[in-house]
Design an enzyme around this catalytic site. Structure first.
Site, mmCIF file in Angstrom:
data_model
loop_
_atom_site.group_PDB
_atom_site.id
_atom_site.type_symbol
_atom_site.label_atom_id
_atom_site.label_comp_id
_atom_site.label_asym_id
_atom_site.label_seq_id
_atom_site.Cartn_x
_atom_site.Cartn_y
_atom_site.Cartn_z
ATOM 1 C CD GLU A 1 49.719 37.726 48.788
ATOM 2 O OE1 GLU A 1 48.565 38.039 49.094
ATOM 3 O OE2 GLU A 1 50.360 38.296 47.877
ATOM 4 C CG ASN B 1 44.677 49.284 43.334
ATOM 5 O OD1 ASN B 1 43.670 49.070 43.972
ATOM 6 N ND2 ASN B 1 44.898 48.772 42.143
ATOM 7 C CG HIS C 1 41.494 40.424 40.252
ATOM 8 N ND1 HIS C 1 40.748 40.781 39.145
ATOM 9 C CD2 HIS C 1 42.500 41.317 40.316
ATOM 10 C CE1 HIS C 1 41.291 41.841 38.564
ATOM 11 N NE2 HIS C 1 42.356 42.192 39.257
ATOM 12 C CD GLU D 1 43.160 45.787 38.866
ATOM 13 O OE1 GLU D 1 43.346 44.571 38.616
ATOM 14 O OE2 GLU D 1 44.091 46.603 38.900
ATOM 15 C CG ASP E 1 37.950 39.607 37.797
ATOM 16 O OD1 ASP E 1 38.450 39.381 38.919
ATOM 17 O OD2 ASP E 1 38.633 39.632 36.756
HETATM 18 C C1 XIL Z 1 45.614 42.389 33.322
HETATM 19 C C2 XIL Z 1 44.918 42.660 32.009
HETATM 20 O O1 XIL Z 1 43.524 42.531 32.205
HETATM 21 C C3 XIL Z 1 45.405 41.694 30.967
HETATM 22 O O2 XIL Z 1 44.874 42.047 29.684
HETATM 23 C C4 XIL Z 1 46.919 41.689 30.906
HETATM 24 O O3 XIL Z 1 47.349 40.689 30.007
HETATM 25 C C5 XIL Z 1 47.518 41.450 32.270
HETATM 26 O O4 XIL Z 1 47.012 42.399 33.174
HETATM 27 N N1 XIL Z 1 45.913 43.366 38.327
HETATM 28 C C6 XIL Z 1 46.038 44.540 37.627
HETATM 29 C C7 XIL Z 1 45.667 44.615 36.209
HETATM 30 O O5 XIL Z 1 46.344 45.569 38.239
HETATM 31 O O6 XIL Z 1 46.451 45.548 35.517
HETATM 32 C C8 XIL Z 1 45.778 43.267 35.547
HETATM 33 O O7 XIL Z 1 45.257 43.401 34.237
HETATM 34 C C9 XIL Z 1 45.047 42.235 36.335
HETATM 35 C C10 XIL Z 1 45.628 42.103 37.714
#
Ligand code: XIL
Length: 352
Positions: free
Chosen positions: A186, A223, A260, A288, A290
């Site tokens: 971090e 990334n 995330h 990614e 969410d």
């Molecule tokens: C996650 C998947 O969504 C899950 O199914 C798995 O158990 C763990 O990994 N960062 C990433 C992704 O780059 O590959 C991760 O995906 C979530 C965090």
């Protein structure tokens, strides 16, 4: 003579570019100057992909794998709304080579075949990562083994080198590959992993060069997560990209932020994208996304940040339905457990 040579080179160059380029559509504003993709993603009118594309972006994507490709209500949404797929787990090293020399590409093949036959771009995921790494890789202690043997057998290169079926589909599809990820702490310093322990910072250049050689057509991204504001980690990544690309121009094409996010966590998205876009890269992406509780305000803030960043080429959300999210308990996605669009989905569509 040299003029003739120059002319021949130019013609070859133009021929190559023409073969690779996304055909320009004069009705669409093109904000970014990204690396060309060979296919125009296919999706339905009125959905996320088509509307985002009309704003000059390349793709609105999500993750998938055979477990979610088996669900008809999920694939209906994929076909309609999304133009790009990232394998959620099937191309990670523990999935593709659980023990040394023992390869398993079945799930990755399924994902690639589905994406190809439905006209979706693919982001490979992931080449060098400390996590979901089989124990045998973690236990390597010498440079030669890690560089010369293992970087040739990793998930990204497997797509292009090992399976000829994948080689064809991935190259035709112009895979956009994530080469290095989650390599920082971090505070912006290099994270400890088998790669940094054995190879130091040079592993980044080694991995990207190996990926480039394996698939010259792929768009190579670095990334990471927690790149959600203009923080120390963003600065560390930007400095590393600049160092690597200055020493070896064109090594890294793009920088990705996973995003995330927590609820109300979208406030720094624009600043993060601005900072990443200021690095020596051709393009940036949200890889990614969410968001806990999926509020419409949070989602539209992130989408707006990409729209406002000329180098931002696309957004990938990390799943379709809350039912299948890795953060399922916090309902962070755009579709509910019955695959119906949530308020955040409607807000994005209205905004676009
Ligand atoms: C996650 C998947 O969504 C899950 O199914 C798995 O158990 C763990 O990994 N960062 C990433 C992704 O780059 O590959 C991760 O995906 C979530 C965090």
């Amino acid at each position: 003579m040299s003029r003739l040579f120059a002319l021949v080179s130019l013609v070859l160059f133009i021929t190559n570019c023409a073969a690779l380029a996304v055909l320009p559509d004069s009705t669409q504003p093109r904000e970014a100057t990204p690396v060309a993709r060979a296919i125009e993603p296919s999706a339905s009118a009125g959905g996320l992909q088509v509307k985002f594309r009309a704003k000059g972006k390349i793709y609105f994507g999500t993750c998938a794998d055979p477990n979610t490709l088996n669900i008809a209500s999920n694939t209906n949404v994929l076909k309609k709304d999304f133009g790009q797929l990232t394998p959620e787990n099937s191309m990670k090293w523990d999935a593709t080579e659980p023990s040394r020399g023992n390869f398993n590409f079945g799930n990755a093949d399924t994902l690639v075949n589905w994406a190809t036959s439905n006209g979706k771009l693919i982001r490979g995921h992931t080449l060098v990562w400390h996590s979901q790494l089989p124990g045998w890789v973690n236990n390597i202690n010498d440079r030669n083994t890690l560089v010369c043997v293992n970087l040739r057998q990793n998930p990204l290169e497997m797509k292009v080198l090992i399976s000829s079926k994948l080689q064809t589909t991935v190259i035709q599809n112009h895979a956009q590959s994530v080469a290095g990820r989650e390599i920082f702490n971090e505070d912006g310093s290099l994270r400890s992993s088998v790669f940094s322990r054995v190879l130091g910072e040079s592993f980044v250049t080694i991995a990207f060069q190996a990926a480039r050689k394996a698939d010259p057509a792929a768009v190579l991204y670095i990334n990471d997560y927690n790149l959600d504001s203009a923080n120390a980690k963003v600065r560390g990544l930007v400095n590393l990209v600049n160092r690597v690309n200055q020493a070896n121009p064109g090594t890294i094409d793009g920088a990705g932020t996973q995003m995330h996010l927590q609820a109300n966590g979208a406030g720094g998205a624009q600043a993060a994208l601005n900072a990443l876009a200021a690095a020596d890269v051709k393009e940036v992406a949200i890889t990614e996304l969410d968001i806990v509780n999926a509020s419409a305000n949070d989602y539209t803030a992130v989408v707006r940040a990409c729209l406002n960043t000329p180098k931002c080429v696309g957004i990938t959300v990390w799943g379709v339905s809350d039912a299948n999210s890795w953060r399922s308990g916090s309902n962070p996605l755009l579709f509910d457990r019955s695959y119906n669009p949530k308020a955040a989905y409607t807000a994005i569509i209205n905004m676009l």
